[in-house]
Design an enzyme around this catalytic site. Structure first.
Site, PDB file in Angstrom:
ATOM      1  N   HIS A  40      11.748  46.027  37.947  1.00  0.00           N
ATOM      2  CA  HIS A  40      10.405  45.450  37.820  1.00  0.00           C
ATOM      3  C   HIS A  40       9.924  44.795  39.108  1.00  0.00           C
ATOM      4  CE1 HIS A  40       6.975  44.019  35.556  1.00  0.00           C
ATOM      5  NE2 HIS A  40       7.220  42.769  35.871  1.00  0.00           N
ATOM      6  N   SER A  48       2.705  43.156  37.082  1.00  0.00           N
ATOM      7  CA  SER A  48       3.159  42.579  35.820  1.00  0.00           C
ATOM      8  C   SER A  48       1.988  41.902  35.103  1.00  0.00           C
ATOM      9  CB  SER A  48       4.314  41.613  36.078  1.00  0.00           C
ATOM     10  OG  SER A  48       4.973  41.247  34.898  1.00  0.00           O
ATOM     11  N   ASP A  65      11.382  50.362  33.566  1.00  0.00           N
ATOM     12  CA  ASP A  65      10.867  48.993  33.539  1.00  0.00           C
ATOM     13  C   ASP A  65      10.412  48.653  32.116  1.00  0.00           C
ATOM     14  OD1 ASP A  65       9.535  46.607  33.839  1.00  0.00           O
ATOM     15  OD2 ASP A  65       8.290  47.264  35.524  1.00  0.00           O
TER      16      ASP A  65
END
Length: 432
Positions: free
Chosen positions: A368, A263, A326
């Site tokens: 995610h 991320s 995602d």
């Protein structure tokens, strides 16, 4: 919906000036129940490509190719088992950041690492990793939050580690690893939503105004909090100095630099890779370039086309592992990205993409989650090739929702700000 893995990559090495769209190839452990053409490919077919035998060769003999020296040509379709095991291995180093991060408000180590450096990897179940942690990394988003307490703003964001002598024999070189976690704190969320391009200007001797990156990620990477007793300087200063120290310490050995993140952490990893190469810090005692490889898990876009091209010119290798469901991997630049007519002004992804496809209705946050990314790669024992014809993912649903909600926003707001607000609420509501 059945879980499956897809692969998005160029069948040939990345061309720095190519503008042709990437092909989408699907790799699956199970057959998906939707309109998709399926062709089974056995790993035995790998003998037909020039990289014949790499799947069976020891890592020490082919580590440069596995680290992307040829942009993973002939290793992605089908997915080379040795490459897959390395992706999983670095994904586990990233997952360790979350396992070691202290989120207990009553703890003295709140928002720092739960464990000391000597026992950190052992404490998260990676005692046999073959790496020793040498430094912890702290980041300081320079964001003002009205409800924030007077506590120190710097947060533990990752660590630097180096392979030990025994592991060097297995992997063929001394590997300097930097691992970053993703977004957790409110300040980091706000920094992530600072979606505007700004010149990186990381090299004072050549600022390259055409190389632009997302301002929030740059903020996290370069901001400093002198009041933090754990950190010394910005995230950037910490990792550059430690990486340079380790390169100098092992300057007469075969070296590699591996940067891994999830991320927001993948964005910081890519900024670091670019920074090291731009400043020429990835040099050994003989002046040879130490290869830099970024393993990005669920990462957003980081910069513009100028940033992408400069990373490629500098030889920074990036393998992006993404889930098509995602939404974070579609940000920033939902509409202004590498596929738009104004590519030179927009965000662009860097590197080669390995694309997973998984979604659970009962647990939407999984799209995610780093553990789901790594777990699916681990469980993919049989590889099939499928051409994905549907193209309708969870982010499409997000975009549709934004369109429906657009009319509800006060006209004094810019629509872009409104869109960010909706997406922020969505991702926070599912705790990703």
């Amino acid at each position: 919906m059945a879980s499956h893995i897809s692969l998005m990559s160029n069948p040939s090495p990345i061309s720095r000036n190519s503008t042709s769209p990437r092909s989408r190839v699907v790799v699956s452990s199970v057959v998906v129940t939707r309109s998709t053409s399926v062709v089974t490919i056995k790993h035995a077919n790998y003998a037909a490509v020039k990289a014949e035998g790499k799947a069976e060769a020891p890592l020490a003999a082919v580590w440069r190719e596995i680290q992307g020296s040829d942009d993973w040509q002939d290793l992605m379709e089908p997915l080379n088992p040795l490459l897959r095991s390395e992706i999983v291995r670095y994904g586990e180093f990233v997952a360790a950041c979350y396992k070691a991060f202290d989120l207990d408000p009553s703890s003295k180590r709140y928002l720092n690492c739960k464990h000391g450096k000597p026992r950190m990897l052992r404490a998260v179940g990676m005692e046999d990793s073959g790496y020793a942690v040498t430094k912890y990394i702290y980041a300081t988003p320079d964001i003002n939050i009205p409800t924030r307490t007077a506590a120190c703003r710097s947060r533990w964001i990752g660590y630097v580690a180096v392979s030990d002598d025994e592991n060097v024999k297995k992997i063929g070189r001394r590997d300097i690893l930097v691992s970053f976690r993703g977004t957790v704190t409110p300040a980091e969320w706000l920094a992530n939503l600072m979606s505007s391009l700004t010149p990186a200007r990381l090299d004072p001797h050549d600022p390259r105004p055409d190389v632009k990156v997302e301002s929030g990620f740059l903020n996290v990477y370069t901001s400093d909090d002198s009041s933090n007793k754990f950190s010394n300087g910005s995230c950037r200063e910490q990792v550059l100095s430690e990486t340079a120290r380790l390169i100098n310490k092992h300057k007469h050995e075969e070296l590699s630099i591996t940067l891994a993140g999830h991320s927001m952490g993948s964005s910081i990893a890519l900024l670091l890779g670019y920074d090291l190469a731009e400043l020429g810090l990835n040099r050994d005692a003989a002046g040879r370039e130490v290869p830099i490889t970024v393993y990005s898990f669920g990462g957003p876009r980081v910069g513009n086309l100028g940033f992408k091209e400069r990373c490629e010119d500098l030889g920074v290798k990036v393998l992006r592992v993404v889930n098509v469901n995602d939404p974070i991997t579609k940000l920033p630049g939902v509409f202004l990205n590498e596929s738009s007519p104004w590519r030179c002004l927009c965000y662009a992804h860097v590197g080669v993409e390995l694309t997973l496809d998984f979604f659970k209705m009962m647990n939407p946050a999984c799209v995610h989650d780093i553990d789901h990314y790594v777990g699916l790669l681990k469980s993919c024992s049989q590889v099939e090739r499928m051409i994905n014809k549907e193209g309708f993912d969870s982010f499409t649903r997000v975009s549709n929702y934004i369109s429906l909600q657009k009319q509800k926003w006060d006209t004094a707001w810019q629509w872009q700000d409104a869109a960010r607000h909706v997406i922020a609420n969505l991702v926070q509501s599912i705790r990703i």
